[in-house]
Design a protein around this motif. Sequence first.
Motif, mmCIF file in Angstrom:
data_model
loop_
_atom_site.group_PDB
_atom_site.id
_atom_site.type_symbol
_atom_site.label_atom_id
_atom_site.label_comp_id
_atom_site.label_asym_id
_atom_site.label_seq_id
_atom_site.Cartn_x
_atom_site.Cartn_y
_atom_site.Cartn_z
ATOM 1 N N GLY A 1 55.204 28.546 28.264
ATOM 2 C CA GLY A 1 54.343 29.426 27.477
ATOM 3 C C GLY A 1 53.768 28.843 26.197
ATOM 4 N N HIS A 2 53.971 27.559 25.915
ATOM 5 C CA HIS A 2 53.384 27.020 24.681
ATOM 6 C C HIS A 2 51.854 27.088 24.746
ATOM 7 N N MET A 3 51.258 27.370 23.573
ATOM 8 C CA MET A 3 49.819 27.650 23.525
ATOM 9 C C MET A 3 48.976 26.524 24.111
ATOM 10 N N ASP A 4 49.458 25.264 23.943
ATOM 11 C CA ASP A 4 48.654 24.150 24.480
ATOM 12 C C ASP A 4 48.683 24.102 26.013
ATOM 13 N N HIS A 5 49.402 25.047 26.635
ATOM 14 C CA HIS A 5 49.450 25.093 28.109
ATOM 15 C C HIS A 5 48.906 26.403 28.691
ATOM 16 N N VAL A 6 48.762 27.434 27.852
ATOM 17 C CA VAL A 6 48.275 28.726 28.397
ATOM 18 C C VAL A 6 47.039 29.278 27.684
ATOM 19 N N GLY A 7 46.597 28.622 26.605
ATOM 20 C CA GLY A 7 45.510 29.194 25.780
ATOM 21 C C GLY A 7 44.247 29.530 26.560
ATOM 22 N N GLY A 8 43.956 28.786 27.646
ATOM 23 C CA GLY A 8 42.707 29.006 28.386
ATOM 24 C C GLY A 8 42.807 30.031 29.498
ATOM 25 N N LEU A 9 44.012 30.603 29.694
ATOM 26 C CA LEU A 9 44.230 31.456 30.867
ATOM 27 C C LEU A 9 43.364 32.724 30.891
ATOM 28 N N PHE B 1 40.559 33.615 33.885
ATOM 29 C CA PHE B 1 40.523 34.836 34.712
ATOM 30 C C PHE B 1 39.160 35.518 34.583
ATOM 31 N N SER B 2 38.714 35.657 33.332
ATOM 32 C CA SER B 2 37.489 36.401 33.053
ATOM 33 C C SER B 2 36.267 35.678 33.625
ATOM 34 N N GLN B 3 36.200 34.345 33.400
ATOM 35 C CA GLN B 3 35.048 33.586 33.882
ATOM 36 C C GLN B 3 34.977 33.536 35.400
ATOM 37 N N ARG B 4 36.127 33.452 36.049
ATOM 38 C CA ARG B 4 36.093 33.400 37.524
ATOM 39 C C ARG B 4 35.458 34.670 38.091
ATOM 40 N N VAL B 5 35.792 35.802 37.474
ATOM 41 C CA VAL B 5 35.203 37.060 37.948
ATOM 42 C C VAL B 5 33.726 37.102 37.568
ATOM 43 N N PHE B 6 33.423 36.698 36.331
ATOM 44 C CA PHE B 6 32.040 36.695 35.838
ATOM 45 C C PHE B 6 31.143 35.825 36.727
ATOM 46 N N GLN B 7 31.691 34.679 37.175
ATOM 47 C CA GLN B 7 30.909 33.749 38.017
ATOM 48 C C GLN B 7 31.029 34.086 39.501
ATOM 49 N N LYS B 8 31.626 35.248 39.796
ATOM 50 C CA LYS B 8 31.786 35.718 41.192
ATOM 51 C C LYS B 8 32.548 34.702 42.054
ATOM 52 N N MET B 9 33.620 34.153 41.497
ATOM 53 C CA MET B 9 34.416 33.167 42.228
ATOM 54 C C MET B 9 35.706 33.773 42.761
ATOM 55 N N MET C 1 34.835 22.814 34.948
ATOM 56 C CA MET C 1 35.106 22.370 36.320
ATOM 57 C C MET C 1 36.366 23.002 36.922
ATOM 58 N N VAL C 2 37.321 23.458 36.093
ATOM 59 C CA VAL C 2 38.567 23.979 36.678
ATOM 60 C C VAL C 2 38.418 25.417 37.182
ATOM 61 N N LEU C 3 37.266 26.034 36.916
ATOM 62 C CA LEU C 3 37.042 27.391 37.435
ATOM 63 C C LEU C 3 37.097 27.395 38.961
ATOM 64 N N SER C 4 36.748 26.274 39.583
ATOM 65 C CA SER C 4 36.624 26.250 41.049
ATOM 66 C C SER C 4 37.977 26.298 41.759
ATOM 67 N N SER C 5 39.073 25.988 41.074
ATOM 68 C CA SER C 5 40.378 26.067 41.735
ATOM 69 C C SER C 5 40.910 27.488 41.645
ATOM 70 N N PRO C 6 41.371 28.061 42.775
ATOM 71 C CA PRO C 6 41.762 29.478 42.761
ATOM 72 C C PRO C 6 43.163 29.750 42.213
ATOM 73 N N LEU C 7 43.967 28.678 41.991
ATOM 74 C CA LEU C 7 45.351 28.890 41.539
ATOM 75 C C LEU C 7 45.651 28.034 40.318
ATOM 76 N N VAL C 8 46.272 28.666 39.325
ATOM 77 C CA VAL C 8 46.764 27.930 38.156
ATOM 78 C C VAL C 8 48.283 28.001 38.147
ATOM 79 N N LEU D 1 46.799 25.328 31.570
ATOM 80 C CA LEU D 1 45.447 25.728 31.190
ATOM 81 C C LEU D 1 45.418 25.934 29.672
ATOM 82 N N GLY D 2 45.637 24.826 28.948
ATOM 83 C CA GLY D 2 45.625 24.909 27.482
ATOM 84 C C GLY D 2 44.263 25.322 26.966
ATOM 85 N N TRP D 3 43.236 24.907 27.674
ATOM 86 C CA TRP D 3 41.864 25.378 27.467
ATOM 87 C C TRP D 3 41.177 25.268 28.812
#
Length: 314
Positions: free
Chosen positions: A63-71, A75-83, A51-58, A45-47
């Motif tokens: 730990g390189h930033m291009d793989h975790v920057g969007g994490l 988390f925050s958007q999934r809760v915000f969008q009640k997912m 569309m990836v909000l719909s998957s419940p597991l990442v 989840l580099g960013w």
Amino acid sequence: MIPKRPLLCERLGFLYCPPWRVQGSSIAGEGTVVQVPELDVVFDLGWCPRMVLSSPLVAISHGHMDHVGGLPYWFSQRVFQKMGVGRCVCPKRLERPLMNMMAGWVPIENQDTPYQVQGLEHLEEVDLKPNTRLRAIEMNHGTASLGYAAIEYRSKLRPDLAGLSQSQLKELRDRGDEITYRLEIPLLAYTGDTQMCPNLLRREFCEAPVVLSECTFFNPNHRDRARVGRHLHVEDLPELMEAWKAKHVVLLHVSRRSSLEEARQRIEEVLSEEDASRVHMLMDHRRNRTRYDQQLEDSGQSHPKMVDGVAVEP
Ligand SMILES: [Zn+2]
Ligand SMILES: [Zn+2]
């Protein structure tokens, strides 16, 4: 002179490798995020494209930033969008630092975003879907790094019991005999970032019908860069393609140092025609579109014609 407007949207890559959709974006050093919607999983989840909000597991590879920057955003958007609360698996060593990162976001957002982070050791598994599990496989990238394989488990009757009647089988079962055995069927494997390593030749990778593999460098002069950064080079592909039976191998993490045309040409140079035809690049939009149009035509279906993401014909 009127300045150029920015690109309105960075295009997402898309490939249909039946029965899986493979979609997302992956450019070395900038960002990798690859969703397989049918398996309810996002790899890295580099960013965070919407569309990836719909998957419940990442599943985070390292730990390189291009793989975790969007994490944290995910988390925050999934809760915000009640997912529901997002769940993340990662190399064991990253479990505590990722939790600390999320704790750091609490005062910034002034919100206590719920999240689940679970570190995995080599060969540990988590549930993905009924009868399907995700297995972590240690990779070699100079930092704690994991690849992953989705594996379906099927319960099969022991071959030596074939031909027995239902009542005979019941009798055995009632006696406490194990009448079935567990069959493991690899469905799809993801390498994350890695250099060539023995685990890439494990059964999960060799037998998966779809392999999502990094391949960062293509230029013959970039072998040193691949070695230093612990990445795969196109010259590693012949050995891998010989071992992997996959019908589809999707290359990710291509460096901007190579044009897609150069990369495709190198793939065709180092591989046989048959092996090269099994290899796709997630970000090769032109070829992938032509391929998808052909898949549609072969199926007899038609989809609306799209221009800039908007359907223009029924
Ligand atoms: Zn990377
Ligand atoms: Zn990396």
